[in-house]
Write an enzyme that holds these catalytic residues in place. Sequence first.
Site, short mmCIF file in Angstrom:
data_model
loop_
_atom_site.label_atom_id
_atom_site.label_comp_id
_atom_site.label_asym_id
_atom_site.label_seq_id
_atom_site.Cartn_x
_atom_site.Cartn_y
_atom_site.Cartn_z
N TYR A 1 0.83 -1.21 0.00
CA TYR A 1 0.00 0.00 0.00
C TYR A 1 0.86 1.26 0.00
O TYR A 1 0.65 2.18 -0.80
CB TYR A 1 -0.93 -0.02 1.21
CG TYR A 1 -1.80 1.20 1.33
CD1 TYR A 1 -2.93 1.36 0.54
CD2 TYR A 1 -1.49 2.21 2.25
CE1 TYR A 1 -3.74 2.48 0.65
CE2 TYR A 1 -2.28 3.33 2.37
CZ TYR A 1 -3.41 3.47 1.57
OH TYR A 1 -4.20 4.60 1.68
N LYS B 1 1.25 4.05 -3.02
CA LYS B 1 0.99 5.48 -2.81
C LYS B 1 2.23 6.32 -3.13
O LYS B 1 2.13 7.40 -3.73
CB LYS B 1 0.54 5.72 -1.37
CG LYS B 1 -0.85 5.18 -1.06
CD LYS B 1 -1.92 5.85 -1.90
CE LYS B 1 -3.31 5.41 -1.52
NZ LYS B 1 -4.35 6.02 -2.38
#
Length: 220
Positions: free
Chosen positions: A126, A130
Amino acid sequence: MAVKKSAIIFGATGLIGGHLLRELLDNPEYGKVIAVVRREMDVRHAKLIQLVADLQSVENIKDQLVADDVFCCLGTTRKKTPDLKDYYRIDHDYPVNAARLTKANGAKAFFLVSAVGADADSGNFYLRMKGQTERDVVAVGMERTHIFRPSLLRGERSEKRWAESFAKGVFTVVDALLVGGLANYRSVPAAWVARAMNRAAGQTKGGVRVYYWKDIKQLV
């Protein structure tokens, strides 16, 4: 009379995006707000134009993606999108493509919702995703790129997430203990992030700016 600006918002139906859409519609600096949505919203406003598209079809409306400022609140979850390739397409490819298409049409500023801890080289999927999204949006080369890195978001979602509901109770106590550099990890109301994005759009200094909890709070 000064010419009013125009804005595009991607992700207007999400937790931050819903607040941001109202902020932009209420902002007298904007004469037009274009919302790119997967399904038409039950929202009517003299300033609002809705364009129905998603990652696969956004190229079909690229000639209509003309605005001064572009706000990107796109994002999904592992629960909604368990396939990591699809997850990456939504959270990385779509925002980067949105930046590329709108810059080609003359957009000057891009406002991106990311996450605290974002790092293109992280071992965490994750945070790596990002970070790579931030990196590749910046590489598009807008005159101004504003990146917002909130931690846990507070606010009422259309869907209930057990883990987040539990975490909100914990963070009520924990937030007060997060001081110094750890303050970046304090939970933040989604409405604060939206208001900070709206107000940051009034800045004219070029380059890249990153906002954490304290920066967001100061803009509110």
